[in-house]
Design a protein around this motif. Structure first.
Motif, PDB file in Angstrom:
ATOM      1  N   THR A  85       0.829  -1.202   0.000  1.00 21.82           N
ATOM      2  CA  THR A  85       0.000   0.000   0.000  1.00 21.82           C
ATOM      3  C   THR A  85       0.862   1.251   0.000  1.00 21.82           C
ATOM      4  OG1 THR A  85      -1.816  -1.123   1.143  1.00 21.82           O
ATOM      5  CG2 THR A  85      -1.779   1.274   1.269  1.00 21.82           C
ATOM      6  N   GLU A  86       1.879   1.280   0.843  1.00 22.51           N
ATOM      7  CA  GLU A  86       2.768   2.437   0.874  1.00 22.51           C
ATOM      8  C   GLU A  86       3.513   2.563  -0.456  1.00 22.51           C
ATOM      9  OE1 GLU A  86       5.884   4.497   3.924  1.00 22.51           O
ATOM     10  OE2 GLU A  86       6.197   2.366   3.536  1.00 22.51           O
ATOM     11  N   ASN A  89       1.087   3.998  -3.085  1.00 22.47           N
ATOM     12  CA  ASN A  89       0.823   5.413  -2.823  1.00 22.47           C
ATOM     13  C   ASN A  89       2.033   6.271  -3.179  1.00 22.47           C
ATOM     14  OD1 ASN A  89      -1.812   6.368  -1.059  1.00 22.47           O
ATOM     15  ND2 ASN A  89      -1.440   4.169  -0.914  1.00 22.47           N
ATOM     16  N   HIS A 109      -6.959  -3.750  -6.181  1.00 16.79           N
ATOM     17  CA  HIS A 109      -7.116  -3.664  -4.729  1.00 16.79           C
ATOM     18  C   HIS A 109      -7.443  -2.213  -4.367  1.00 16.79           C
ATOM     19  CE1 HIS A 109      -5.823  -3.729  -0.458  1.00 16.79           C
ATOM     20  NE2 HIS A 109      -6.118  -5.013  -0.517  1.00 16.79           N
ATOM     21  N   SER A 111      -5.906  -0.445  -2.489  1.00 17.39           N
ATOM     22  CA  SER A 111      -4.648   0.299  -2.403  1.00 17.39           C
ATOM     23  C   SER A 111      -4.346   1.056  -3.689  1.00 17.39           C
ATOM     24  CB  SER A 111      -3.490  -0.660  -2.096  1.00 17.39           C
ATOM     25  OG  SER A 111      -3.689  -1.312  -0.863  1.00 17.39           O
ATOM     26  N   ASP A 185       1.068  -3.816  -9.669  1.00 19.34           N
ATOM     27  CA  ASP A 185       0.823  -4.222  -8.290  1.00 19.34           C
ATOM     28  C   ASP A 185       1.054  -5.726  -8.220  1.00 19.34           C
ATOM     29  OD1 ASP A 185      -0.095  -4.956  -5.815  1.00 19.34           O
ATOM     30  OD2 ASP A 185      -2.144  -4.207  -6.085  1.00 19.34           O
TER      31      ASP A 185
END
Length: 238
Positions: A85-86, A89, A109, A111, A185
């Motif tokens: 997730t980080e 982002n 997802h 995310s 991802d």
């Protein structure tokens, strides 16, 4: 998600939630973690004493090993994060600007989808290509969604819900032909299926250490090709 059963009077467990995190962890991994915590575990890059230097060496070794696994020529293009997730982002907020357009899919997802929704406030628009009844997405449909303002394609390698594997090679080829970076991802793919970053021509790839790579929770990576420059998401430490 967790099934308990009895065999010969001994209670056993089958863990069926490996899409969320791997379990049980390999004994070798827990041994190395314990060895670090007990015997060196200095602050890497911040001090000149032996423990700090050894920690820095171990991090560099890990960086080289991860790079080798995914055929990344320059280990210095790997960023260590706390999770996928980080990483996602950092990639999206660090790369996209006002007026940009992103192509993504309905199989992503949260995310990916939630940051893209939030980026609308910064003038970043996106198009979502829908998957079919089997959860698969057409590479041609992704190509058709590209506009003259498209600056990034974001796609999962494999769905965490259906397990369907996406047409990575086809989409990477389209992205290369159009001159548009592809952010992959790989949360459900890293360590579970071959991913050759150089061969595929992936511009950025986000993945965790704790799923298919069987590492500890709180670990992740972001690969960024040399053609990409990101603005920092956080300021302060190195």
């Amino acid at each position: 998600k967790i099934l308990h059963y009895f065999f010969c009077g001994v209670k056993r467990m089958i863990y069926l939630d490996n899409g969320a995190t791997s379990f049980p962890k390999p004994k070798g991994m827990t041994y190395i973690m314990e060895d670090c915590m007990l015997h060196y575990c200095g602050n890497p890059g911040r001090s000149g004493h032996a423990m700090s230097m050894k920690t820095g060496e171990k991090i560099y070794e890990a960086r080289k090993q991860v790079a080798k696994l995914f055929s990344i020529k320059n280990p210095g293009r790997l960023l260590f994060t706390k999770n996928t997730t980080e990483s996602l982002n950092l990639a999206m907020y660090g790369f996209l600007r006002n007026g940009d357009h992103v192509v993504t899919t309905s199989m992503e997802h949260n995310s990916v989808l939630r940051p893209l929704k939030a980026l609308e406030d910064r003038g970043v628009q996106h198009s979502i290509v829908c998957g079919n009844i089997e959860g698969c997405v057409s590479g041609q449909a992704i190509g058709n969604a590209i506009t003259e303002k498209t600056r990034l394609i974001v796609m999962t390698a494999a769905s965490n819900v259906t397990g369907s594997i996406m047409p990575i090679k086809e989409v990477a080829g389209i992205a290369k032909e159009k001159g548009i970076p592809l952010l992959l991802d790989a949360a459900q793919a890293a360590g579970c299926m071959p991913l050759n970053v150089e061969e595929l021509g992936i511009s950025m790839m986000a993945f965790p250490g704790h799923k298919g790579l069987l590492g500890p929770l709180g670990t992740g990576c972001l690969y960024v090709s040399e053609e990409i420059e990101l603005q920092p998401l956080l300021y302060g430490g190195t």
